[in-house]
Design a protein around this motif. Structure first.
Motif, PDB file in Angstrom:
ATOM      1  N   PRO A 112      -3.734  -3.788  -0.003  1.00 25.56           N
ATOM      2  CA  PRO A 112      -4.963  -2.997  -0.086  1.00 25.56           C
ATOM      3  C   PRO A 112      -4.829  -1.762  -0.970  1.00 25.56           C
ATOM      4  CG  PRO A 112      -3.812  -2.463   1.945  1.00 25.56           C
ATOM      5  CD  PRO A 112      -2.965  -3.497   1.225  1.00 25.56           C
ATOM      6  N   GLY A 113      -3.606  -1.355  -1.328  1.00 24.50           N
ATOM      7  CA  GLY A 113      -3.411  -0.176  -2.160  1.00 24.50           C
ATOM      8  C   GLY A 113      -3.665   1.128  -1.431  1.00 24.50           C
ATOM      9  N   ASN A 114      -3.672   2.228  -2.184  1.00 23.41           N
ATOM     10  CA  ASN A 114      -3.930   3.560  -1.614  1.00 23.41           C
ATOM     11  C   ASN A 114      -4.701   4.367  -2.659  1.00 23.41           C
ATOM     12  OD1 ASN A 114      -2.022   4.666  -3.485  1.00 23.41           O
ATOM     13  ND2 ASN A 114      -0.344   4.196  -2.074  1.00 23.41           N
ATOM     14  N   ILE A 172      -4.948  -4.345  -6.475  1.00 17.58           N
ATOM     15  CA  ILE A 172      -3.936  -3.967  -5.493  1.00 17.58           C
ATOM     16  C   ILE A 172      -4.545  -4.164  -4.100  1.00 17.58           C
ATOM     17  CG2 ILE A 172      -2.266  -2.216  -4.743  1.00 17.58           C
ATOM     18  CD1 ILE A 172      -4.085  -1.613  -7.985  1.00 17.58           C
ATOM     19  N   HIS A 195       2.563   1.884  -5.496  1.00 19.40           N
ATOM     20  CA  HIS A 195       1.964   2.716  -6.545  1.00 19.40           C
ATOM     21  C   HIS A 195       2.874   2.722  -7.779  1.00 19.40           C
ATOM     22  CE1 HIS A 195      -0.108   6.732  -7.864  1.00 19.40           C
ATOM     23  NE2 HIS A 195      -0.302   5.739  -8.713  1.00 19.40           N
ATOM     24  N   THR A 241      -7.756  -1.965  -9.524  1.00 18.76           N
ATOM     25  CA  THR A 241      -8.838  -2.032  -8.542  1.00 18.76           C
ATOM     26  C   THR A 241      -8.253  -2.333  -7.168  1.00 18.76           C
ATOM     27  OG1 THR A 241     -10.199  -2.973 -10.287  1.00 18.76           O
ATOM     28  CG2 THR A 241     -11.034  -3.199  -8.036  1.00 18.76           C
ATOM     29  N   ASN A 242      -8.487  -1.444  -6.217  1.00 19.06           N
ATOM     30  CA  ASN A 242      -8.036  -1.722  -4.845  1.00 19.06           C
ATOM     31  C   ASN A 242      -8.962  -2.753  -4.206  1.00 19.06           C
ATOM     32  OD1 ASN A 242      -6.023   0.172  -5.050  1.00 19.06           O
ATOM     33  ND2 ASN A 242      -6.984   1.673  -3.702  1.00 19.06           N
ATOM     34  N   SER A 295       0.803  -1.227   0.000  1.00 21.58           N
ATOM     35  CA  SER A 295       0.000   0.000   0.000  1.00 21.58           C
ATOM     36  C   SER A 295       0.838   1.280   0.000  1.00 21.58           C
ATOM     37  CB  SER A 295      -0.904   0.021   1.228  1.00 21.58           C
ATOM     38  OG  SER A 295      -0.100  -0.032   2.391  1.00 21.58           O
ATOM     39  N   THR A 304      -3.095   4.070  -6.183  1.00 23.02           N
ATOM     40  CA  THR A 304      -3.129   2.790  -6.905  1.00 23.02           C
ATOM     41  C   THR A 304      -4.511   2.545  -7.522  1.00 23.02           C
ATOM     42  OG1 THR A 304      -3.703   1.531  -4.918  1.00 23.02           O
ATOM     43  CG2 THR A 304      -1.356   1.723  -5.436  1.00 23.02           C
ATOM     44  N   SER A 305      -5.539   3.192  -6.948  1.00 27.67           N
ATOM     45  CA  SER A 305      -6.887   2.971  -7.494  1.00 27.67           C
ATOM     46  C   SER A 305      -7.003   3.552  -8.907  1.00 27.67           C
ATOM     47  CB  SER A 305      -7.957   3.563  -6.572  1.00 27.67           C
ATOM     48  OG  SER A 305      -7.795   4.959  -6.499  1.00 27.67           O
ATOM     49  N   THR A 312      -5.479   8.094   1.327  1.00 25.57           N
ATOM     50  CA  THR A 312      -6.686   7.273   1.182  1.00 25.57           C
ATOM     51  C   THR A 312      -7.813   8.195   0.727  1.00 25.57           C
ATOM     52  OG1 THR A 312      -8.043   5.572   2.235  1.00 25.57           O
ATOM     53  CG2 THR A 312      -7.463   7.473   3.600  1.00 25.57           C
TER      54      THR A 312
END
Ligand code: AMP
Ligand code: GLY
Length: 430
Positions: free
Chosen positions: A35-37, A33, A16, A45-46, A11, A40-41, A373
């Motif tokens: 959980p991503g951030n 991703i 990213h 897709t997070n 994340s 990354t969305s 986020t």
């Protein structure tokens, strides 16, 4: 040509940058991703996954017909995510990019990595290791050790496990505290190391266990304050390439460090298909290993990925298949620099949830998100100490850094701070 459904775990800014690079591949079908951030969305897709919860990760992988899992951070690797997939029949065919638990120990145990370097004659600082039953012997050793003294908790300690003691008194106190459980299980063993004075740089390879490919090198800036003052952080900026790493230095690094490391892993039958990060220091023209990491660096990935011209999905496929041998790595010759915007108070206490504005004003840089986020109102807000890494290209370090700093001023949130001197120590061409 089959398109790949990829799950990237992590994340941070590194993830990213990896997501950004993976999403630019024509071989990338769908990217998740976990959980991503907030950043990354925009690349895929997070999904709300905890990278340390292996059963949930495996469940997601099976339900969503994931073809490949890429592991960003060290902790899932050190805890054995590769082995978890390898040991379950229904998951075995899905490549996990990253080493097995036996390989991740290179980062997971400093004592192990020092012994490995000793076994394979890889240049590193002289050391001794001590456990809790050897405290008095250790104290005696410390008292006659030259100053400063480097003390390292054996295991992962969230970047806080290294102490450079300037006096014998401080060294003994820290040593006792560490072996007394300061970092829990991580400091049940302590490595005492000779202090090396020089300039640090980071070298990365992708290996399939037999072949390795060298990626662009980088230098990161660890301290919070300008001129490298103040406490250590997760990284305040980075540049690539590093001007002092010339052909002669590369030859030494490759023959004395990279080759014996990859060959050593193979000889010891350790499964390793992933990145190796060599934290190096140049001392009087000679390279030494300060540390190994079993993953890419952060913020180094934010300058390495933009310079890498190869298709990353293809590289990972070849890594998994053991066919990296014929690959030629192509690198953009331009300089990349990244400047990290962090939260006020970091690396000490800081607040989260500050609304970030101006992201749409960024021109000529890529904004890699780290601690961000999206809140209930749909706003991008701060969610960590290191918030956004601004990466730019330039003909040299000053021009790349200038662009990142210009964009750093365009982004705003309460408490924003960044270092204005990234790359300054290397500006031979300034
Ligand atoms: P490590 O977690 O091993 O990377 O250590 C963190 C930082 O401590 C390194 O990036 C170096 O700046 C410093 N360090 C570690 N080991 C040494 C050493 N033997 N001599 C000088 N500095 C060191
Ligand atoms: N930049 C240093 C690290 O990723 O450990």
């Amino acid at each position: 040509m089959s398109l790949q459904r990829i799950l990237l775990l992590g994340s941070g800014g590194r993830e990213h940058a990896l997501a950004w690079k993976l999403s630019r591949s024509k071989r990338c079908g769908q990217l998740f991703i976990g959980p991503g951030n907030a950043g990354t969305s925009e690349c895929g897709t997070n999904v709300p996954l905890n990278p340390l919860d292996f059963p949930s990760v495996a469940d997601f992988v099976l339900k969503n017909q994931i073809d490949m899992v890429v592991v960003g951070p060290e902790e899932p690797l050190v805890r054995g995510i590769w082995d978890y997939f390898h040991e379950r029949a229904e998951l075995q065919h899905i490549p996990v990019i990253g080493p097995s638990k036996a390989g991740a120990v290179m980062e997971g145990s400093k004592a192990w990595s020092k012994q490995f370097m000793e076994r394979h004659s890889i240049p590193t600082a002289a050391y001794r290791e001590f456990s809790a039953t050897e405290i008095e012997e250790g104290v005696k050793y410390l008292k006659q050790h030259s100053l400063p003294i480097v003390l390292k908790a054996d295991g992962l300690a969230a970047g806080k496990g290294v102490i450079i003691a300037k006096s014998h008194k401080e060294a003994v106190r820290e040593f006792r505290e560490m072996l007394g459980g300061k970092f829990g299980e991580s400091s049940s063993r302590v490595v005492v190391e000779q202090f090396l004075s020089g300039i640090e740089f980071s070298v990365f390879v992708l290996t399939d266990g037999k072949n390795y490919k060298i990626l662009p090198e980088a230098k990161d800036y660890k301290r919070i304050g300008e001129k490298d003052k103040g406490p250590n952080t997760g990284g305040m900026g980075a540049v690539s390439p590093v001007p002092f790493v010339d052909q002669t230095m590369w030859e030494k690094v490759e023959t004395r460090i990279i080759q014996p490391t990859v060959n050593g892993l193979r000889k010891e039958k350790i499964v390793y298909k992933g990145f190796i990060f060599f934290g190096l220091i140049e001392v009087n023209g000679e390279p030494f290993v300060i540390e190994y990491n079993c993953r890419m660096g952060d913020p180094e990935t934010e300058v390495v990925m933009p310079r890498l011209k190869n298709d990353l999905v293809t590289l990972f496929e070849k890594c998994a298949k053991g066919s990296l041998g014929r690959v030629k790595i192509n690198v953009d010759r331009k300089t990349a620099a990244t400047v990290f915007l962090v939260s006020g108070g970091y690396p000490g206490d800081y607040e989260k949830g500050k609304v970030i504005s101006g992201l749409d004003q960024v021109k000529g840089s890529v904004a890699f998100h780290a601690g961000t986020t999206i809140n209930a109102k749909g706003e991008v807000v701060t969610n960590g100490g290191r918030v956004i890494a601004l990466t730019s290209f330039g003909k040299d370090i000053p021009s790349a850094v200038r662009k990142s700093k210009r964009n750093a001023k365009a982004i705003n949130y309460e408490g924003k701070y960044f270092r204005r001197d990234i790359g300054k120590d290397l500006m031979l061409d300034a």
